[in-house]
Each structure stands twice: as C-alpha cells, then as structure tokens.
Design a protein around this motif. Structure first.
Motif, PDB file in Angstrom:
ATOM      1  N   LEU A 118       0.813  -1.218   0.000  1.00 49.40           N
ATOM      2  CA  LEU A 118       0.000   0.000   0.000  1.00 49.40           C
ATOM      3  C   LEU A 118       0.847   1.268   0.000  1.00 49.40           C
ATOM      4  CD1 LEU A 118      -2.873  -0.874   2.506  1.00 49.40           C
ATOM      5  CD2 LEU A 118      -2.905  -0.963   0.008  1.00 49.40           C
ATOM      6  N   THR A 119       2.088   1.183   0.488  1.00 45.43           N
ATOM      7  CA  THR A 119       2.919   2.386   0.596  1.00 45.43           C
ATOM      8  C   THR A 119       3.174   3.045  -0.752  1.00 45.43           C
ATOM      9  OG1 THR A 119       3.960   1.608   2.629  1.00 45.43           O
ATOM     10  CG2 THR A 119       5.138   3.274   1.354  1.00 45.43           C
ATOM     11  N   PRO A 120       3.678   2.331  -1.786  1.00 43.72           N
ATOM     12  CA  PRO A 120       3.879   3.009  -3.080  1.00 43.72           C
ATOM     13  C   PRO A 120       2.570   3.436  -3.731  1.00 43.72           C
ATOM     14  CG  PRO A 120       4.317   0.657  -3.267  1.00 43.72           C
ATOM     15  CD  PRO A 120       4.169   0.945  -1.810  1.00 43.72           C
ATOM     16  N   LEU A 121       1.503   2.655  -3.529  1.00 46.07           N
ATOM     17  CA  LEU A 121       0.212   3.066  -4.078  1.00 46.07           C
ATOM     18  C   LEU A 121      -0.296   4.336  -3.417  1.00 46.07           C
ATOM     19  CD1 LEU A 121      -1.585  -0.399  -4.360  1.00 46.07           C
ATOM     20  CD2 LEU A 121      -0.450   0.897  -6.167  1.00 46.07           C
ATOM     21  N   GLY A 122      -0.069   4.449  -2.108  1.00 44.60           N
ATOM     22  CA  GLY A 122      -0.455   5.672  -1.409  1.00 44.60           C
ATOM     23  C   GLY A 122       0.349   6.871  -1.873  1.00 44.60           C
ATOM     24  N   ALA A 123       1.645   6.668  -2.111  1.00 42.60           N
ATOM     25  CA  ALA A 123       2.482   7.761  -2.616  1.00 42.60           C
ATOM     26  C   ALA A 123       2.019   8.199  -4.000  1.00 42.60           C
ATOM     27  CB  ALA A 123       3.943   7.318  -2.656  1.00 42.60           C
TER      28      ALA A 123
END
Length: 304
Positions: free
Chosen positions: A20-25
């Motif tokens: 989820l971290t890169p998608l959130g970025a």
C-alpha cells in the motif's frame, strides 16, 4: 495465539503495508501534486524556458500559420523559415511566458472544475483570458498597436465527454485513496510490528519491503515514461514531451527516493541493533562463565 500464528499474521500485515505504501504515494502525488493548482503552476512554470519545449511550440505554431497562409511553392521554404524564426524569437519574450502560464492555468482550472463537478459534455477553454493577458504584457512592453489586438472568445476543447467520464471516476477514487492508503499503510505496519514474535525482524522486513516498493514505483515511472513517449501523436516532439513528463513526475520521483532511503535506513538500523544485541549477549555470557567455574571447584573441594 501461537508463535507460528503470530508470525504469519505479522508477515501478512507487513506485506500488505509495503504494497500500500507506493500506491499511497502515487495517489497522494496525483491528487495533491497534479490536482493542486498552485503546485501545478509551480511545476509547469520552468518549462517555459525549456529549449525543447520552445522549439516544439515554435514548430507547432509555424505549421498552423503555414496552413492558413497560402504562398507559392517556391516561396514556402523561405516563408516557413522566416515564420519559425519569428515565433522562436517570440518564445524568448515575457509575453510568451505570460501566455504559457495563462494557458496552463486556464486548462488546469477547466479540467479540475469538470472533474469535481457533475456536469456533462466536453471540457473547453476560452482563449480570451489568455489573449487578454498577452495583450496586457505586450502593451506594457510598448509594442506598437498592441492595444488594438482583438480579444475574441474562442473555445478550444481539451477533453472529450467520454474521456471526462472515465477520468472523473478515477479522480473520485484518488480522492479517497490519497488519504486512506497512507493511513492504512502506517496502521498495518504498526500492527504487524506489535503482533510479531521478534519485533526487530519485523522492523527489518518492513524496511526492506518499503525500499523494494519504492524501487518498483521508480521502475514503473520509468516504464510509464517510455510508454508515454512511444504513444505520442504524429508531429509531437519526443524531447518536449519527455521534459513535460519529467517535470510532472519530479515530485513522485523524489518521494520514491525518500521512501527508498527510509526503508534502507530502517533495515540497516535493525541489522545493526540486532548485531549489537548479540554482541552484548556473547560478552555477558563470556564474563559470567569464568565466575561460575571457581564456585564449582570450591564445592568439589569441600565435598572432598
């Protein structure tokens, strides 16, 4: 809960958080970086001085002028060169910078207004506002007859109705994802570390997963650039489009580097603290072992 179940649950939570971290970025960049008018203007403003962008605009404007101007075949070459030189000279003036900023602002405002509203139909931009700002700039530069430039309302379609429907759906998803994805990533990371049997290993896995996700996002940006440039319409400059793509994704690439540095830092810190803890444990074992040996020998002598 058994140790095996806790380890499995911790691994699942950390894996989901790292995904989820890169998608959130990406979602936050699209909404707050591209969707915000002030940030968009700040991003696009330096491109007015980019040589590749100026050459592409000069070529495009020259082609449009030559379509409207009918000259003899043997005069097309000299006239084309003259018009292109004149347009290229104009791209180095303050009036061109004003036109660039006004056109980008008007287009961005029209698109964002259409995405946030539920209106139907194509997105159009009225060039009268751009013409008015250029006219004022030329008048301030004391250009002869600049005050006589007509300001006509000319609407240009920048986004079709069908494209707007699809983009609006994606924009509404981004509005939700840009907030909840980063928040969910943080919550899942904390939960995965707290549930883990060995929290140091959980922190190490989180750091490595974050760094890997950032690297994959950076690779996706590079692949997206290649695909974008390979799918350009005929006549569009690759170098100018590449400059625009790089400018728009500069904040996202910076976020990738920050996430990569954060992940590597967390992983290295976990490794170093683990090595230090093992070193202290070995030293403590080495200092207590000799102290226990004489006590054992004394007990043996008393019994003798």
């Amino acid at each position: 809960m058994s140790h095996r179940a806790r380890s499995a649950l911790s691994a699942a939570l950390i894996l989901l958080a790292c995904l989820l971290t890169p998608l959130g970025a990406l979602s936050a960049w699209a909404l707050y970086g591209i969707g915000d008018t002030a940030r968009y203007e700040a991003t696009m403003a330096p491109l007015a001085a980019d040589a590749d962008v100026r050459d592409a605009i000069a070529a495009g404007v020259t082609d449009e002028i030559m379509r409207e101007v009918h000259v003899r075949p043997r005069m097309q070459g000299p006239v084309n060169s003259f018009v292109r030189d004149a347009v290229r000279s104009f791209t180095q003036t303050e009036a061109y910078v004003t036109a660039w900023e006004a056109a980008n602002t008007a287009t961005h405002d029209a698109v964002m207004r259409a995405l946030r509203d539920d209106s139907e139909g194509a997105v159009t931009v009225d060039l009268a506002t751009v013409t008015e700002r250029v006219k004022l700039q030329l008048t301030d530069d004391h250009m002869p007859l600049a005050n006589r430039i007509p300001v006509e309302h000319t609407e240009v379609t920048v986004l079709g109705a069908e494209e707007l429907v699809e983009l609006r759906k994606g924009f509404h998803v981004l509005e939700v994802a840009a907030f909840w994805l980063p928040a969910a990533s943080v919550v899942l990371t904390l939960a995965g570390i707290l549930v883990a049997v060995c929290r140091r290993r959980a922190v190490l896995a989180t750091g490595l997963g974050t760094a890997l996700g950032a690297a994959l996002l950076g690779a996706a940006i590079a692949v997206g650039r290649r695909l974008t440039l390979s799918d350009l319409p005929p006549g569009v400059s690759d170098t100018a489009a590449g400059a625009v793509y790089d400018a728009l994704t500069s904040t996202l690439r910076l976020a990738c580097w920050l996430l990569l540095a954060l992940g590597v830092t967390v992983a290295v810190t976990a490794l170093l603290t683990g090595a230090y803890a093992r070193h202290r444990h070995r030293r403590r074992a080495a200092t207590t072992a000799p102290a226990q040996a004489p006590a054992g020998e004394a007990t043996t002598q008393i019994r003798a």
